[in-house]
Design an enzyme around this catalytic site. Structure first.
Site, mmCIF file in Angstrom:
data_model
loop_
_atom_site.group_PDB
_atom_site.id
_atom_site.type_symbol
_atom_site.label_atom_id
_atom_site.label_comp_id
_atom_site.label_asym_id
_atom_site.label_seq_id
_atom_site.Cartn_x
_atom_site.Cartn_y
_atom_site.Cartn_z
ATOM 1 N N HIS A 171 -9.941 -5.406 -3.635
ATOM 2 C CA HIS A 171 -8.899 -5.891 -2.980
ATOM 3 C C HIS A 171 -8.946 -6.118 -1.459
ATOM 4 C CE1 HIS A 171 -9.993 -1.480 -2.769
ATOM 5 N NE2 HIS A 171 -9.393 -1.511 -1.718
ATOM 6 N N MET A 172 -7.836 -7.053 -1.070
ATOM 7 C CA MET A 172 -8.025 -7.405 0.513
ATOM 8 C C MET A 172 -6.567 -6.609 0.873
ATOM 9 S SD MET A 172 -7.030 -11.185 1.676
ATOM 10 C CE MET A 172 -8.523 -11.845 1.458
ATOM 11 N N ASP A 191 0.638 -1.249 -0.083
ATOM 12 C CA ASP A 191 -0.146 -0.083 0.055
ATOM 13 C C ASP A 191 0.769 1.201 -0.089
ATOM 14 O OD1 ASP A 191 -3.392 0.278 0.934
ATOM 15 O OD2 ASP A 191 -1.778 2.242 1.165
ATOM 16 N N ILE A 192 0.376 2.210 -0.819
ATOM 17 C CA ILE A 192 1.439 3.492 -0.861
ATOM 18 C C ILE A 192 1.239 4.216 0.465
ATOM 19 C CG2 ILE A 192 -0.368 5.024 -1.735
ATOM 20 C CD1 ILE A 192 1.715 5.640 -3.798
ATOM 21 N N ASN A 236 -12.947 -3.342 1.752
ATOM 22 C CA ASN A 236 -13.979 -2.373 1.792
ATOM 23 C C ASN A 236 -14.939 -2.543 0.679
ATOM 24 O OD1 ASN A 236 -13.253 -1.271 4.664
ATOM 25 N ND2 ASN A 236 -11.381 -0.518 3.357
ATOM 26 N N VAL A 238 -11.012 2.868 -3.754
ATOM 27 C CA VAL A 238 -10.828 2.194 -4.939
ATOM 28 C C VAL A 238 -11.667 1.221 -5.502
ATOM 29 C CG1 VAL A 238 -8.803 1.437 -6.596
ATOM 30 C CG2 VAL A 238 -8.268 2.848 -4.485
HETATM 31 P P1 5GP Z 1 -9.883 1.126 0.023
HETATM 32 O O1 5GP Z 1 -10.163 2.463 0.983
HETATM 33 O O2 5GP Z 1 -10.644 1.296 -1.207
HETATM 34 O O3 5GP Z 1 -10.227 -0.183 0.752
HETATM 35 O O4 5GP Z 1 -8.155 1.193 0.021
HETATM 36 C C1 5GP Z 1 -7.596 1.653 -0.797
HETATM 37 C C2 5GP Z 1 -5.987 1.481 -0.535
HETATM 38 O O5 5GP Z 1 -5.498 2.014 -1.714
HETATM 39 C C3 5GP Z 1 -5.617 2.667 0.427
HETATM 40 O O6 5GP Z 1 -5.101 1.826 1.474
HETATM 41 C C4 5GP Z 1 -4.679 3.403 -0.258
HETATM 42 O O7 5GP Z 1 -3.535 4.099 0.469
HETATM 43 C C5 5GP Z 1 -4.078 2.594 -1.450
HETATM 44 N N1 5GP Z 1 -3.727 3.313 -2.557
HETATM 45 C C6 5GP Z 1 -4.548 4.354 -3.223
HETATM 46 N N2 5GP Z 1 -3.844 4.541 -4.512
HETATM 47 C C7 5GP Z 1 -2.598 3.783 -4.719
HETATM 48 C C8 5GP Z 1 -1.493 3.707 -5.516
HETATM 49 O O8 5GP Z 1 -1.635 4.392 -6.368
HETATM 50 N N3 5GP Z 1 -0.651 2.596 -5.310
HETATM 51 C C9 5GP Z 1 -0.542 1.700 -4.133
HETATM 52 N N4 5GP Z 1 0.148 0.985 -3.663
HETATM 53 N N5 5GP Z 1 -1.831 2.044 -3.116
HETATM 54 C C10 5GP Z 1 -2.818 2.926 -3.349
#
Ligand code: 5GP
Length: 127
Positions: free
Chosen positions: A110-111, A35-36, A97, A106
């Site tokens: 994803h897990m 995760d970034i 989520n 996103v």
């Molecule tokens: P969500 O809220 O959809 O469950 O989590 C999305 C996750 O994607 C977040 O933890 C966020 O930090 C991560 N994320 C968003 N953009 C990027 C990206 O460009 N690269 C990576 N590696 N992670 C990302």
């Protein structure tokens, strides 16, 4: 079930190689990367390569091979990163989520695999 997949989401761009990622594991059906904005020392995102919006979409419409591969990859990451309790690790949490209430950022399934520090209880009550 009616899900419309947006192929402009950030993980679709990662899968097409348009945005770099820090890959942890990759197979025919699955990609895992750090995760970034890590919330813990271990914070890996595991995604299917297919166009699925969230967990129930994936579980209902992906092939058995995609579903099995996804979970095998996730489990191997837990073992390889030393957080699986069965290998003497201190444990991990998986989070997925979906939609508005949990704030899915996103819209590509994803897990999250989180570990490497105490994570507290699963949810904080807010009312
Ligand atoms: P969500 O809220 O959809 O469950 O989590 C999305 C996750 O994607 C977040 O933890 C966020 O930090 C991560 N994320 C968003 N953009 C990027 C990206 O460009 N690269 C990576 N590696 N992670 C990302």
């Amino acid at each position: 079930m009616a899900y419309a997949y947006d192929d402009q989401n950030i993980f679709a761009k990662i899968l097409r190689g348009e945005i770099p990622n820090d890959t942890v594991a990759e197979t025919e059906h699955t990609l895992a990367f750090n995760d970034i904005y890590p919330q813990a020392p271990v914070h890996v995102l595991v995604i299917p390569k297919g166009p699925y919006v969230c967990f129930d979409h994936f579980a209902a419409e992906a092939s058995d091979a995609e579903i099995a591969d996804f979970h095998r990859v996730a489990a191997k990451i837990c073992a390889d990163l030393g957080v699986a309790p069965g290998d003497g690790g201190k444990g991990y949490r998986t989070i997925s989520n979906a939609g508005e209430h949990p704030v899915q950022e996103v819209p590509h399934y994803h897990m999250h695999i989180l570990g490497g520090r105490p994570l507290g209880r699963m949810l904080q009550k807010t009312d």
